[in-house]
Design an enzyme around this catalytic site. Structure first.
Site, PDB file in Angstrom:
ATOM      1  N   HIS A   1     -46.939   9.844 -13.923  1.00  0.00           N
ATOM      2  CA  HIS A   1     -46.631  10.170 -15.324  1.00  0.00           C
ATOM      3  C   HIS A   1     -47.898   9.884 -16.114  1.00  0.00           C
ATOM      4  O   HIS A   1     -48.553   8.870 -15.881  1.00  0.00           O
ATOM      5  CB  HIS A   1     -45.472   9.309 -15.833  1.00  0.00           C
ATOM      6  CG  HIS A   1     -44.218   9.488 -15.035  1.00  0.00           C
ATOM      7  ND1 HIS A   1     -43.258  10.435 -15.339  1.00  0.00           N
ATOM      8  CD2 HIS A   1     -43.767   8.853 -13.924  1.00  0.00           C
ATOM      9  CE1 HIS A   1     -42.274  10.374 -14.457  1.00  0.00           C
ATOM     10  NE2 HIS A   1     -42.548   9.427 -13.584  1.00  0.00           N
TER      11      HIS A   1
ATOM     12  N   HIS B   1     -43.094  19.399 -13.432  1.00  0.00           N
ATOM     13  CA  HIS B   1     -42.793  18.187 -14.186  1.00  0.00           C
ATOM     14  C   HIS B   1     -43.766  17.061 -13.855  1.00  0.00           C
ATOM     15  O   HIS B   1     -43.987  16.157 -14.642  1.00  0.00           O
ATOM     16  CB  HIS B   1     -41.376  17.685 -13.881  1.00  0.00           C
ATOM     17  CG  HIS B   1     -40.309  18.660 -14.211  1.00  0.00           C
ATOM     18  ND1 HIS B   1     -40.082  19.098 -15.497  1.00  0.00           N
ATOM     19  CD2 HIS B   1     -39.417  19.306 -13.438  1.00  0.00           C
ATOM     20  CE1 HIS B   1     -39.079  19.962 -15.492  1.00  0.00           C
ATOM     21  NE2 HIS B   1     -38.664  20.115 -14.254  1.00  0.00           N
TER      22      HIS B   1
ATOM     23  N   HIS C   1     -45.271   6.133  -9.459  1.00  0.00           N
ATOM     24  CA  HIS C   1     -43.962   5.747  -8.917  1.00  0.00           C
ATOM     25  C   HIS C   1     -43.889   6.121  -7.445  1.00  0.00           C
ATOM     26  O   HIS C   1     -44.092   7.288  -7.102  1.00  0.00           O
ATOM     27  CB  HIS C   1     -42.834   6.500  -9.667  1.00  0.00           C
ATOM     28  CG  HIS C   1     -42.660   6.039 -11.074  1.00  0.00           C
ATOM     29  ND1 HIS C   1     -42.056   6.823 -12.049  1.00  0.00           N
ATOM     30  CD2 HIS C   1     -43.000   4.877 -11.683  1.00  0.00           C
ATOM     31  CE1 HIS C   1     -42.045   6.149 -13.185  1.00  0.00           C
ATOM     32  NE2 HIS C   1     -42.602   4.966 -13.001  1.00  0.00           N
TER      33      HIS C   1
ATOM     34  N   GLU D   1     -44.725   5.401 -18.495  1.00  0.00           N
ATOM     35  CA  GLU D   1     -43.318   5.449 -18.910  1.00  0.00           C
ATOM     36  C   GLU D   1     -42.865   4.072 -19.375  1.00  0.00           C
ATOM     37  O   GLU D   1     -42.332   3.909 -20.466  1.00  0.00           O
ATOM     38  CB  GLU D   1     -42.445   5.925 -17.746  1.00  0.00           C
ATOM     39  CG  GLU D   1     -42.757   7.352 -17.350  1.00  0.00           C
ATOM     40  CD  GLU D   1     -41.532   8.096 -16.880  1.00  0.00           C
ATOM     41  OE1 GLU D   1     -41.002   7.738 -15.815  1.00  0.00           O
ATOM     42  OE2 GLU D   1     -41.098   9.034 -17.582  1.00  0.00           O
TER      43      GLU D   1
ATOM     44  N   HIS E   1     -45.244  10.057  -7.216  1.00  0.00           N
ATOM     45  CA  HIS E   1     -45.639  10.985  -8.278  1.00  0.00           C
ATOM     46  C   HIS E   1     -46.163  10.186  -9.464  1.00  0.00           C
ATOM     47  O   HIS E   1     -46.135   8.945  -9.443  1.00  0.00           O
ATOM     48  CB  HIS E   1     -44.430  11.847  -8.688  1.00  0.00           C
ATOM     49  CG  HIS E   1     -43.319  11.035  -9.247  1.00  0.00           C
ATOM     50  ND1 HIS E   1     -42.279  10.559  -8.491  1.00  0.00           N
ATOM     51  CD2 HIS E   1     -43.105  10.557 -10.500  1.00  0.00           C
ATOM     52  CE1 HIS E   1     -41.473   9.842  -9.248  1.00  0.00           C
ATOM     53  NE2 HIS E   1     -41.948   9.824 -10.480  1.00  0.00           N
TER      54      HIS E   1
END
Ligand SMILES: *[C@@H]1O[C@H](CO)[C@@H](O)[C@H](O)[C@H]1NC(C)=O
Ligand SMILES: *[C@@H]1O[C@H](CO)[C@@H](O)[C@H](O)[C@H]1NC(C)=O
Ligand SMILES: *[C@@H]1O[C@H](CO)[C@@H](O)[C@H](O)[C@H]1NC(C)=O
Ligand SMILES: [Zn+2]
Length: 376
Positions: A135, A107, A158, A145, A133
């Site tokens: 995005h 993910h 994040h 995000e 991590h």
């Protein structure tokens, strides 16, 4: 009921995990290690993905809640709160040993962090770091995000912390005051970001889903923006299932840049199931449902109270005035002055009417906002 069953499974799974392996901190901010356990009960819950976000709520009921993340941050309606305590970090300055575990969990790309890294002030308690991590999107589509005034950045980092009153991330993840996430936007700059390179240079080692590698420790503070003073604060959730509404969010106003090449590496290296590229791993912005977004800084004074006086001054150092006189070389001094004053007067009038209009509109919106969102 569902949640209780779910938490039990989570707990059991964590137990098995901690017995089976010693790397207990390699868990996503979502505490998503419950997935295999969950699989026995709900056959299709394991394979949540970003292309079926709308269905997350049918298995993970919190994903339908009213304090979900990410959100759009509207810079005009964010409320300046001068009592927001500034954020102070400690222990971020890691040495190369011990090494850190970098994981492709299918993910996201996640780096596990030692609990000695902590937020020592900024919240009611000390919060320990657990992992960070990212995005991201694709070369065509920016993948942050959170959005700022409805605009996405290319990527977002994040750094997940948990309240020191809880034993670990998985215990804290479901508690109302459990988590504090520090988030920042990643844009594209001209230079390679050597701090990000410490992670990105190891990407090829984790290109396959569920693989990990070790990288030397480094100063993790350097992954965050230079200024931690200016930030937005709101109450939200994990942005992945199970979407627990337990995150005190901090999104920094200052941004980070990496080179186009570095961003491309992030977008084009990691794989997820069925050998598909792991990309576009961002959740769509969620509704606010009356939540307020605070900011630790006031927007530039010119935006809040347009000053009319300086506009009428013909300051020779004002680039706008300089440029306009330069472009009117054929005219007499009197003509130029007349045009300049006329133009300035028009601009002033326009600015004032715009301001008056926005004030009225804002009043109108403030009245309407709450009920209209309840219907959505
Ligand atoms: C988030 O942190 C701020 C700053 O310490 C605090 O005032 C607020 O109550 C926290 N919110 C939640 C929901 O814990
Ligand atoms: C987290 O803490 C709880 C409560 O102390 C414990 O039962 C659990 O095994 C821990 N989980 C991990 C992954 O360390
Ligand atoms: C930072 O704050 C300024 C002033 O409100 C705003 O114009 C800008 O869009 C913000 N950027 C981010 C990334 O928050
Ligand atoms: Zn995240």
């Amino acid at each position: 009921m569902l949640r209780k069953a779910f938490l039990t499974v989570l707990f059991l799974h964590c137990l098995v995990l901690s017995l089976a392996s010693s790397s207990s901190s390699s868990e996503e901010d979502d505490g998503s290690s419950e997935q295999e356990g969950e699989e026995h009960k709900k056959s299709h819950s394991h394979h949540w993905g970003y292309t079926d976000q709308a269905t997350w709520g049918s298995v993970f009921t919190d994903c339908n809640g009213k304090s979900q993340s990410p959100i759009d941050i509207n810079t005009k309606t964010a409320i300046y709160d001068d009592s927001l305590p500034s954020i102070k970090l400690e222990g971020y300055d890691l040495t190369d040993s011990p090494a850190l575990t970098l994981l492709n969990n299918g993910h996201t790309l996640q780096l596990s962090l030692p609990r000695s890294m902590q937020i020592v002030s900024g919240f009611d308690r000390v919060y320990h770091a657990a992992q960070l991590h990212f995005h991201w999107g694709s070369v065509e589509e920016p993948g942050s995000e959170h959005t700022i005034d409805n605009v996405h950045f290319p990527a977002e980092i994040h750094v997940v912390h948990y309240n020191s009153k809880y034993a670990n991330l998985s215990e804290a993840a479901s508690k109302p005051d459990g988590l504090a996430v520090l988030g920042a936007f990643i844009g594209i700059g001209l230079r390679e970001n050597e701090n990000y390179e410490k992670i990105l240079s190891a990407l090829t080692d984790v290109s396959v889903e569920e693989t990990n590698t070790e990288i030397p420790g480094f100063n993790v503070r350097h992954l965050l923006p230079n200024s931690l003073e200016r930030f937005y604060r709101y109450t939200g959730s994990l942005t992945t299932p199970p979407c627990f509404q337990t995150v005190n969010w901090t999104m920094f106003n200052d941004t980070i840049t990496v080179s186009r090449k570095q961003l491309a590496a992030l977008e084009d290296t990691l794989k997820m199931e069925q050998n598909q590229l792991l990309r576009l791993n961002f959740r769509a912005p969620q509704l606010l449902y009356g939540r307020r977004v605070l900011s630790s800084f006031s927007a530039s004074p010119a935006q809040l109270s347009p000053k009319i006086v300086p506009l009428t001054e013909t300051d020779p150092n004002n680039p706008r005035v300089r440029a306009s006189t330069g472009g009117l070389a054929g005219l007499s001094r009197g003509d130029i002055l007349a045009i300049a004053f006329g133009g300035l007067f028009a601009v002033t009038l326009l600015a004032f009417s715009l301001y008056a209009y926005q004030q009225r509109k804002k009043k109108f919106q403030d009245k309407k906002r709450f009920p209209s969102e309840c219907h959505l």
